[in-house]
Motif scaffolding. Structure first.
Motif, PDB file in Angstrom:
ATOM      1  N   ALA A  16      -9.914  -5.991   8.491  1.00 38.52           N
ATOM      2  CA  ALA A  16      -8.780  -5.101   8.245  1.00 38.52           C
ATOM      3  C   ALA A  16      -8.096  -4.645   9.513  1.00 38.52           C
ATOM      4  N   HIS A  17      -8.763  -4.744  10.670  1.00 38.75           N
ATOM      5  CA  HIS A  17      -8.110  -4.365  11.924  1.00 38.75           C
ATOM      6  C   HIS A  17      -6.942  -5.298  12.260  1.00 38.75           C
ATOM      7  N   GLY A  18      -6.869  -6.450  11.616  1.00 33.85           N
ATOM      8  CA  GLY A  18      -5.770  -7.380  11.874  1.00 33.85           C
ATOM      9  C   GLY A  18      -4.637  -7.293  10.884  1.00 33.85           C
ATOM     10  N   GLY A  19      -4.615  -6.241  10.045  1.00 32.39           N
ATOM     11  CA  GLY A  19      -3.652  -6.181   8.958  1.00 32.39           C
ATOM     12  C   GLY A  19      -2.301  -5.598   9.287  1.00 32.39           C
ATOM     13  N   GLY A  20      -2.111  -5.096  10.522  1.00 31.72           N
ATOM     14  CA  GLY A  20      -0.818  -4.536  10.879  1.00 31.72           C
ATOM     15  C   GLY A  20      -0.594  -3.124  10.370  1.00 31.72           C
ATOM     16  N   GLY A  21      -1.642  -2.476   9.850  1.00 32.81           N
ATOM     17  CA  GLY A  21      -1.507  -1.123   9.322  1.00 32.81           C
ATOM     18  C   GLY A  21      -2.160  -0.086  10.209  1.00 32.81           C
ATOM     19  N   GLN A  22      -2.686   0.968   9.574  1.00 33.17           N
ATOM     20  CA  GLN A  22      -3.249   2.069  10.341  1.00 33.17           C
ATOM     21  C   GLN A  22      -4.473   1.642  11.157  1.00 33.17           C
ATOM     22  N   LEU A  23      -5.292   0.734  10.637  1.00 30.55           N
ATOM     23  CA  LEU A  23      -6.451   0.292  11.397  1.00 30.55           C
ATOM     24  C   LEU A  23      -6.053  -0.539  12.614  1.00 30.55           C
ATOM     25  N   THR A  24      -4.983  -1.295  12.511  1.00 30.34           N
ATOM     26  CA  THR A  24      -4.472  -2.002  13.685  1.00 30.34           C
ATOM     27  C   THR A  24      -4.025  -1.005  14.740  1.00 30.34           C
TER      28      THR A  24
END
Length: 343
Positions: A16-24
């Motif tokens: 999920a760190h690669g999703g372009g959202g808050q985790l990125t």
């Protein structure tokens, strides 16, 4: 520009760190910027800006790990070329050349690689840009999922042009050049439900000629961003956060194709959060919006352009969706990765 982190406690990288959202944002703000940050990188624009003599140059880079390698409407070769060209174009840069790096898995069929390279070449030709350098590596069987591609692009900025969130003003209009969510859902259907017959195709396309035509004809363009990972909602929410202004999207004006909406419902996804690869979000002075729409609609990738929102003079940094039934809801960047490996 500082980026606060919300998950400083994480110990391992998640998909999920690669999703372009808050985790990125957490990964970049908590790990990358504290170590590599500088005045250019900290802007977190689609391209970094450097000065060379009297000229300003834009440099961008992106990696592509999409699965499957070929999907309705495109493939990883076309995607890699379009993504890099579009990242330059939305910063107001005319592409000068591309670099391409290939990581190939042992056992990849030559015919597949030839199709991908033919597609990349055709797309570069359509955009009027050449691949001028590159690199190739091969990894062992089972270590590379067939092909990974990294592309970098160099472009020349227009003199006197600054496309940046700090140029956005209350009253400005928000435009997009067509229906949303086609790419992410086309890829997901091809991967997760290959037995499903659908007319859905990726929107992946090079937008540089359309964007250059827009900038040639319309003054008052404030900011542009291609709505890739995180979708339209991600771009609008980030714009609200960075400007500190109130951003409004009008759901009734946002086009979603029937097949795309059906696919989103099957997968339990909101089209606003789904990645696009041929859509640019444009913030323009309100008075110039009609001319901007007229110009966009002259291009094949802009015939369905719409005014989908506006900027209000409320300093709350909130993005709001006005729904088709008269309701309102706050939009935020997606938290993690709803659609892994779609670019």
């Amino acid at each position: 520009m500082d980026r606060p982190t919300r998950m400083a406690h994480w110990k391992r990288v998640l998909l999920a760190h690669g999703g372009g959202g808050q985790l990125t944002d957490d990964l970049v703000g908590g790990v990358v910027l504290p170590r590599l940050g500088n005045s250019a990188l900290n802007e977190l624009l689609d391209s970094g800006i450097a000065t060379a003599g009297d000229e300003q140059l834009a440099l961008t880079i992106d990696s592509y790990v999409v699965q499957p390698l070929e999907f309705p409407g495109g493939d990883i070769g076309k995607l890699a070329v379009c993504g890099t060209i579009n990242d330059l174009a939305v910063c107001g840069a005319a592409p000068l050349g591309l670099a391409m790096s290939l990581i190939l898995q042992e056992g990849l069929e030559r015919s597949v690689l030839e199709r991908l390279m033919d597609s990349a070449a055709a797309t570069a030709k359509e955009a009027g840009v050449a691949v001028i350098t590159g690199d190739t590596k091969v990894v062992g069987h089972g270590q590379g999922d067939g092909v990974y591609i990294t592309t970098a692009g160099l472009g020349r900025l227009r003199s006197g042009l600054r496309l940046h969130p700090d140029q956005v003003r209350p009253g400005d209009a928000i435009l997009i050049n067509g229906p949303i969510a086609d790419h992410g859902l086309a890829v997901m259907l091809a991967r997760e439900m290959p037995q499903v017959t659908s007319v859905l195709k990726s929107d992946v396309a090079p937008l540089n000629k359309m964007i250059q035509g827009l900038l040639d004809r319309v003054a008052g363009i404030r900011f542009m961003r291609d709505a890739t990972r995180g979708g339209l909602a991600g771009v609008a929410a980030d714009l609200a956060s960075r400007t500190g202004l109130h951003v409004v999207l009008d759901e009734a004006q946002i086009l979603v194709r029937p097949g795309t909406r059906h696919a989103a419902e099957m997968l339990g996804l909101d089209p606003l959060d789904v990645a696009n690869e041929g859509k640019v979000v444009i913030v323009v002075e309100k008075e110039k919006a009609p001319l901007a729409l007229e110009t966009l609609r002259e291009y094949i990738h802009g015939v369905d352009s719409r005014l989908v929102g506006w900027i209000e003079d409320r300093p709350d940094g909130i993005c709001e969706l006005r729904t088709t039934i008269g309701g309102r809801r706050v939009l935020q960047k997606p938290y993690g990765e709803q659609l892994p490996r779609i670019c």
